[in-house]
Write an enzyme that holds these catalytic residues in place. Structure first.
Site, PDB file in Angstrom:
ATOM      1  N   ARG A   1       0.885  -1.252  -0.147  1.00 33.78           N
ATOM      2  CA  ARG A   1      -0.055   0.012   0.024  1.00 33.78           C
ATOM      3  C   ARG A   1       0.828   1.278  -0.054  1.00 33.78           C
ATOM      4  O   ARG A   1       2.064   1.187   0.473  1.00 33.78           O
ATOM      5  CB  ARG A   1      -0.938  -0.207   1.128  1.00 33.78           C
ATOM      6  CG  ARG A   1      -0.470  -0.593   2.601  1.00 33.78           C
ATOM      7  CD  ARG A   1      -1.614  -0.662   3.460  1.00 33.78           C
ATOM      8  NE  ARG A   1      -1.099  -1.052   4.864  1.00 33.78           N
ATOM      9  CZ  ARG A   1      -2.039  -1.258   5.840  1.00 33.78           C
ATOM     10  NH1 ARG A   1      -3.429  -0.962   5.643  1.00 33.78           N
ATOM     11  NH2 ARG A   1      -1.256  -1.627   7.084  1.00 33.78           N
TER      12      ARG A   1
ATOM     13  N   TYR B   1      -8.706   5.021  -3.583  1.00 39.65           N
ATOM     14  CA  TYR B   1      -9.820   5.831  -3.291  1.00 39.65           C
ATOM     15  C   TYR B   1      -9.210   7.073  -2.579  1.00 39.65           C
ATOM     16  O   TYR B   1      -8.081   7.093  -1.987  1.00 39.65           O
ATOM     17  CB  TYR B   1     -11.052   5.378  -2.040  1.00 39.65           C
ATOM     18  CG  TYR B   1     -10.370   4.466  -0.965  1.00 39.65           C
ATOM     19  CD1 TYR B   1     -10.085   5.388   0.186  1.00 39.65           C
ATOM     20  CD2 TYR B   1     -10.012   3.398  -0.922  1.00 39.65           C
ATOM     21  CE1 TYR B   1      -9.695   4.727   1.354  1.00 39.65           C
ATOM     22  CE2 TYR B   1      -9.525   2.873   0.536  1.00 39.65           C
ATOM     23  CZ  TYR B   1      -9.377   3.501   1.549  1.00 39.65           C
ATOM     24  OH  TYR B   1      -9.033   2.979   2.574  1.00 39.65           O
TER      25      TYR B   1
END
Ligand code: FAD
Length: 449
Positions: free
Chosen positions: A207, A240
């Site tokens: 991530r 997002y």
């Protein structure tokens, strides 16, 4: 060993929370709001979270509000934004074919395979959310540098906590919010019990946060500002907006058929590189690869562990209880592990408020009340939260279907979205107010006998 609890009411239960992560701190704020005696013991030297994104559904935010409106306010202050167009009827999570069926100039790439709404998700940075939450936690409520070593339930009913630094504390009840590697769970079941140890799900995550202006160059303005899953064989990429739309949270998930490769088996993270992600996604759509190229060269490989193979047979024994990841560590494919931990926190904070009322009433029995509360919690929360663990594994398998790579099987692959919709709605459309009503009435029935 003097009492560290501040409560004025001698009959009030003294609650120790082990773990000052998102769930432990939110539960503490729920108890603080009711003026209850609570103490959080956190192993780290301060509040600590990674600088990655996290999203909370409308249902989780409803739970936060019911517990303590300051929690929702902290979410707003930390720059949480809607992950899709929540202000109009276009509030969807979208799934895109991320593999190589389409070329970069093919306009159908813009068309999602499926869109499912509405969850009302708000995305934020974890570290910034915890930092804002911490501002509302009174200093005397939290003790840092307290790594729990052991618990002992004494004959007088108190629970004795022993920390690695040799210090001790006592409480009327202990709630383990100490995450996937929970020491409290290990106390409940013993070190050799399967449920004491989380298992590798054979998925890894990478991530990172990407500056929004760079993300827009790759995805276009609209897609960058709205939640998308890019699915394909053996992998998916989720993104997002967070931090007031200044950053894009990007997570790449890869299937891994091998045993966990972390150099240290007790660690769930390993060193990783962007090059290995690019290699794993060779042949994927150019847009996906361009987005991956915005991640740093060096990444952390997060091994995803859960309690799916050996779920906890109970969340409570005596005056000790588990909540959040300590109870039901899940892989993150529904984006709901913390959301359900927040539901746990609401349920516990309501029940502990009732325990206090019982204890303060004439002839009130604190021991019976605490046990009744924790058993009620176990009955209400275990089925839903353990279902989530299974469902999260299931949806990831659907995202990673090998059929996405076979043009003859695309239609078959796409049939998964009806199932994903049903599963998502079960999470998003949970009635928190009803859970509270049921918790109170079940607790009362147990107390009255
Ligand atoms: P933790 O956050 O693990 O906190 C546990 C705390 O306990 C830590 O502070 C730790 O230091 C402390 N501790 C541990 N052992 C001890 C000890 N012995 N003594 C004292 N303290 C101790 N969920 C969502 O709802 N939405 C999302 O978008 C989402 N995205 C995710 C993405 C990824 C890649 C991953 C991996 C997870 C995601 N999740 C998401 C799940 C979510 O991160 C977890 O469910 C949540 O962080 C669990 O919170 P917790 O407080 O229960 O545990």
């Amino acid at each position: 060993m003097g009492s560290v609890f501040q409560d004025q009411d001698a009959a009030a239960p003294q609650i120790a929370i082990v773990g000052g992560g998102i769930v432990g701190v939110i539960l503490a704020l729920g108890l603080v709001r009711q003026n209850m005696s609570v103490r959080v013991y956190e192993q780290a030297a301060g509040f600590r979270e990674v600088g990655a994104g996290i999203a909370f559904s409308a249902c989780a935010r409803r739970c936060m509000k019911l517990m303590n409106p300051a929690i929702v306010e902290a979410l707003r202050r930390c720059g949480a934004v809607s992950v899709s167009d929540a202000d109009d009827e276009d509030d969807y999570l979208r799934w895109i074919d991320g593999y190589n069926q389409h070329r970069a100039d093919d306009p159908t790439y813009q068309k999602p395979l499926a869109q499912i709404g509405s969850a009302g998700f708000r995305g934020c940075r974890r570290d910034q959310f915890l930092e804002e939450l911490a501002k509302d936690v009174p200093a005397e409520v939290i003790s840092f540098g307290k790594r729990l070593e052991a618990l002992e339930e004494r004959e007088d009913g108190k629970v004795l906590l022993t920390f690695v630094d040799g210090t001790k504390a006592e409480a009327d009840a202990v709630i383990g919010c100490d995450g996937v590697k929970s020491r409290v769970r290990r106390h409940l079941f013993g070190p050799t019990h399967e449920s004491s140890h989380a298992q590798y799900t054979h998925k890894v995550a990478y991530r990172g946060l990407v500056a929004m202006d760079k993300a827009i160059q790759v995805l276009g303005e609209w897609k960058a500002n709205n939640f998308h899953h890019h699915v394909g064989p053996g992998a998916h990429l989720t993104h997002y907006p967070v931090a007031n739309h200044k950053m894009l949270n990007v997570v790449v998930f890869l299937s891994d058929p091998n045993p966990w490769s972390g150099s240290d088996q007790s660690s769930m993270v390993a060193e990783g590189t962007r090059a290995e992600v690019e290699a794993a996604l060779g042949g994927w759509h150019p847009t996906v690869l361009s987005l991956v190229r915005l991640l740093p060269d060096k990444l952390v490989t997060w091994g995803l562990f859960d309690l799916g193979e050996f779920p906890a047979p109970t969340y409570t024994a005596g005056r000790v209880c588990l909540a959040g990841d300590a109870a039901h560590a899940s892989s993150p494919h529904h984006g709901a592990g913390a959301c359900l931990g927040v539901e746990d926190a609401l349920c516990l904070s309501v029940l502990l408020g009732k325990v206090r009322e019982t204890a303060a009433s004439p002839g009130g029995n604190l021991d019976a009340a605490l046990r009744a509360a924790f058993q009620t919690f176990d009955t209400l929360r275990r089925p839903r939260t353990q279902w989530l663990v299974n469902s999260s594994r299931r949806v990831c398998d659907l995202y990673h279907q090998s059929e996405w790579a076979d043009p003859k099987r695309w239609v078959k692959a796409g049939t998964c979205f009806e199932e994903i919709r049903d599963r998502s709605y079960k999470i998003w459309h949970f009635d928190a107010d009803d859970m509270v009503r049921r918790a109170v009435s079940m607790y009362k029935r147990k107390i009255i006998g």
